[in-house]
Design an enzyme around this catalytic site. Structure first.
Site, PDB file in Angstrom:
ATOM      1  N   MET A   1       0.835  -1.180   0.000  1.00  0.00           N
ATOM      2  CA  MET A   1       0.000   0.000   0.000  1.00  0.00           C
ATOM      3  C   MET A   1       0.881   1.244   0.000  1.00  0.00           C
ATOM      4  O   MET A   1       1.871   1.302   0.717  1.00  0.00           O
ATOM      5  CB  MET A   1      -0.899   0.023   1.235  1.00  0.00           C
ATOM      6  CG  MET A   1      -1.723  -1.242   1.397  1.00  0.00           C
ATOM      7  SD  MET A   1      -2.866  -1.475   0.037  1.00  0.00           S
ATOM      8  CE  MET A   1      -3.613  -3.017   0.534  1.00  0.00           C
ATOM      9  N   ASP A 384       1.013  -7.588   4.251  1.00  0.00           N
ATOM     10  CA  ASP A 384       1.079  -6.653   3.132  1.00  0.00           C
ATOM     11  C   ASP A 384       2.547  -6.396   2.788  1.00  0.00           C
ATOM     12  O   ASP A 384       3.009  -5.261   2.743  1.00  0.00           O
ATOM     13  CB  ASP A 384       0.363  -5.346   3.505  1.00  0.00           C
ATOM     14  CG  ASP A 384       0.305  -4.374   2.338  1.00  0.00           C
ATOM     15  OD1 ASP A 384       0.482  -4.807   1.197  1.00  0.00           O
ATOM     16  OD2 ASP A 384       0.107  -3.164   2.576  1.00  0.00           O
ATOM     17  N   PHE A 385       3.280  -7.501   2.553  1.00  0.00           N
ATOM     18  CA  PHE A 385       4.697  -7.395   2.210  1.00  0.00           C
ATOM     19  C   PHE A 385       4.837  -6.879   0.778  1.00  0.00           C
ATOM     20  O   PHE A 385       4.253  -7.447  -0.157  1.00  0.00           O
ATOM     21  CB  PHE A 385       5.380  -8.749   2.338  1.00  0.00           C
ATOM     22  CG  PHE A 385       5.665  -9.163   3.755  1.00  0.00           C
ATOM     23  CD1 PHE A 385       5.035  -8.548   4.833  1.00  0.00           C
ATOM     24  CD2 PHE A 385       6.575 -10.164   4.030  1.00  0.00           C
ATOM     25  CE1 PHE A 385       5.296  -8.926   6.138  1.00  0.00           C
ATOM     26  CE2 PHE A 385       6.860 -10.554   5.327  1.00  0.00           C
ATOM     27  CZ  PHE A 385       6.219  -9.938   6.389  1.00  0.00           C
ATOM     28  N   GLU A 386       5.602  -5.833   0.587  1.00  0.00           N
ATOM     29  CA  GLU A 386       5.784  -5.235  -0.722  1.00  0.00           C
ATOM     30  C   GLU A 386       7.274  -5.046  -1.004  1.00  0.00           C
ATOM     31  O   GLU A 386       8.130  -5.471  -0.223  1.00  0.00           O
ATOM     32  CB  GLU A 386       5.033  -3.900  -0.810  1.00  0.00           C
ATOM     33  CG  GLU A 386       3.537  -4.037  -0.588  1.00  0.00           C
ATOM     34  CD  GLU A 386       2.775  -2.725  -0.735  1.00  0.00           C
ATOM     35  OE1 GLU A 386       3.379  -1.730  -1.195  1.00  0.00           O
ATOM     36  OE2 GLU A 386       1.587  -2.675  -0.366  1.00  0.00           O
ATOM     37  N   GLY A 387       7.571  -4.389  -2.120  1.00  0.00           N
ATOM     38  CA  GLY A 387       8.951  -4.063  -2.448  1.00  0.00           C
ATOM     39  C   GLY A 387       9.835  -5.291  -2.523  1.00  0.00           C
ATOM     40  O   GLY A 387       9.597  -6.226  -3.276  1.00  0.00           O
TER      41      GLY A 387
END
Length: 600
Positions: A1, A384-387
């Site tokens: 997000m 919500d793991f991103e990158g």
């Protein structure tokens, strides 16, 4: 997000490979034509093409009345092949006529030096030729032709393998040792030992043929929870098919979705900016409307990328002047829960990179997340793991058996939390399309390296936790074009994107085009569509009218446009949005449209 700006992810282009031509002794006098149906006059008889990529055409042709046309798509290079019996220590010539760009003609299994001939550009028919000598123990080789990733269709005709014929092929023996692995609520994994002389295996469920595979494993998907199933397998080659193996039985689990049964049949999920404002303004927990069934607190973040130590605190008063006290915040959470709502801690976000690269980080994650859940009396966890939080190491190619530490440790950590808090623990995930649906084309660094190792990296996590997962709501925004199951690219912002992306989750798909590594579809009640609440919230905002078209198509199979779904998903759980704050900023347009939609 995204707190501040849309996140863009680009996939590097595929690497081009060159071919080497090897020389071999001239063919012997007793040589003969060995390729079956090399002119494709009998259709595709004798040939096997990947993912249905091959077809027989009547124009253009090189000889006769028919030719092969094969179309690459995504990670599929449109390979068409035939296995042919040969003699050891013998010389052969492979040849054929091709048209198109980057067309290959080659051979594998020679026992000496496999190889190929190729052309970069053949606007009209061009002959390719490759000679080779078989090894001392070689009794069969596989000849093939293929194109290249992302290129147009190619044509091939009059393919030939000239040399001494091998001993007659016999039907392989019946497979033994068929075994069923640990079932889920919708899948049963099967394995069996290889059978000498077999080029493929046929899998039967309840006596009905359900799949043909070239490897020695298969995962039956789309099954019903808490149901017994019986499986058999046979071995096949060009001579025919063996008898079916002894049957094995397996019963799917009861499932349950990690507390999902306590959610309403149609759920609205939203992220609440609890630790920052992000330009949308701070919204107090007590002021969140009753429309929201799952409230994800954004965000719990690590003390460092690799520590696994997650911390959460309310937005500072300097940034959020109207922030409530911790006591009022906790009281409001209890009030929401009393009204039947679920409140979760969301870990990660754009700025919260989390890499559980060690067991120490894994254990710190469990301890620190537990502390947050206990302190605020929460119902569960949102990932919500991103990158660069999740990526696959070179050689980690099977989503069913991951080996990368950041993947393995995350799975173990979540399972530990699930065991600690029990059946009512709510588990949700909000990956980006890059980490999920892109896995249809690319998985990790790829067979030759060079791809982005994050491609499809959420798939092993989702698969390992599918029986614990309450909701998966992929972010259908801040995304580049993604290929759907129709092998067409779909772009965010309209109903088509949400239809295609959601249908992939519910139908399942071969990972990186490998039919033997099929990601099974999730239950519809485990899936919600993730969208931005306003144009300010992220790229890919979808108008209420287009949102409703997507819901119509997925749940009723109406208003579908050009994409045709693989089912009617009437029990689709609902919608997720980034975010509750941005929806408030936009006069509650998103939640009001959800409340007004007619699901009947």
């Amino acid at each position: 997000m995204d707190r501040t700006r849309p996140l863009s992810l680009l996939l590097a282009g595929a690497l081009a490979l060159g071919g080497l031509a090897a020389l071999a002794p001239a063919a012997q006098a007793a040589d003969s034509e060995l390729a079956r149906n090399g002119g494709f006059e009998a259709g595709l008889d004798g040939w096997s093409c990947t993912a249905g990529s091959g077809a027989v055409i009547t124009t253009p042709v090189h000889g006769g009345t028919k030719a092969l046309q094969a179309t690459p798509a995504g990670s599929d290079n449109a390979k068409c092949s035939q296995t042919i019996t040969v003699r050891p220590n013998s010389a052969y010539t492979l040849s054929g006529w091709v048209r198109g760009s980057y067309v290959y003609l080659g051979v594998t299994g020679t026992g000496t030096a496999d190889g190929y001939a190729w052309t970069q550009s053949a606007p009209d028919w061009q002959k390719l030729s490759k000679t080779f000598t078989t090894g001392a123990n070689t009794t069969s080789v596989t000849v093939y032709t293929h194109g290249w990733y992302g290129t147009p269709a190619y044509q091939a005709d009059d393919l030939s393998l000239f040399g001494p014929g091998g001993d007659p092929v016999t039907i392989p023996a019946t497979p033994t040792g068929l075994a069923a692995g640990s079932p889920t609520s919708t899948t049963v994994p099967l394995t069996w030992p290889a059978v000498a002389g077999a080029t493929s295996y046929k899998v039967y469920r309840g006596g009905t043929l359900v799949a043909t595979v070239t490897g020695t494993s298969y995962t039956a998907t789309g099954l019903t929870a808490n149901t017994p199933y019986s499986f058999q397998v046979s071995a096949a080659n060009s001579a025919g098919e063996s008898a079916k193996s002894t049957a094995v039985s397996a019963t799917t689990t009861s499932g349950g979705g990690g507390g999902g049964g306590e959610l309403p049949a149609r759920a609205l999920v939203g992220y609440l900016h609890s630790s920052f404002a992000n330009g949308s303004g701070y919204t107090r927990m007590a002021d969140v409307p009753d429309s929201w069934d799952v409230i994800n607190l954004a965000f719990g973040e690590p003390t460092s990328v690799t520590s696994g130590d997650i911390r959460f605190s309310l937005c500072p008063a300097t940034e959020c002047p109207n922030v409530e006290s911790p006591a009022d915040f906790k009281a409001a959470i209890k009030a929401k829960q009393a009204a039947g709502k679920k409140v979760l801690i969301s870990i990660g976000g754009q700025n919260g990179q989390v890499q559980l690269a060690t067991t120490a980080a894994r254990d710190a994650f469990v301890t620190s997340v537990s502390k947050i859940i206990d302190e605020y009396g929460l119902d569960g966890l949102d990932i919500d793991f991103e990158g660069h939080s999740l990526s696959l190491q070179n050689g980690d190619t099977d989503f069913r058996n991951p080996t990368s530490p950041v993947i393995v440790n995350l799975i173990q950590a979540i399972k530990t939390l699930k065991t600690k808090y029990g059946a009512k623990f709510v588990l949700t995930m909000a990956p980006e399309t890059f980490f999920v649906q892109l896995g249809y084309q690319f998985y990790g660094s790829g067979p030759w390296g060079g791809q982005d190792p994050r491609a499809g990296a959420y798939l092993p996590v989702i698969h390992a936790l599918r029986d614990d997962l309450t909701l998966l709501h992929v972010q259908d925004y801040n995304s580049g074009p993604i290929m759907g199951l129709d092998n067409q690219y779909h772009s965010m912002g309209g109903a088509d994107f949400h239809i295609a992306m959601t249908d992939m989750l519910l139908t399942g798909f071969p990972v990186a085009g490998n039919a033997e590594r099929f990601f099974p579809g999730l239950r519809p009640d485990q899936v919600a569509i993730g969208l931005p609440a306003s144009t300010q919230a992220g790229n890919g905002h979808t108008t209420p009218a287009e949102v409703n078209k997507a819901l119509d198509c997925l749940t009723k199979k109406t208003n579908c446009g050009t994409y045709q779904t693989h089912g009617t998903w009437s029990s689709l759980r609902g919608l997720m949005t980034w975010s509750i704050n941005w929806d408030r900023f936009n006069q509650w347009e998103f939640s009001r449209n959800f409340d007004a939609y007619d699901w009947s």
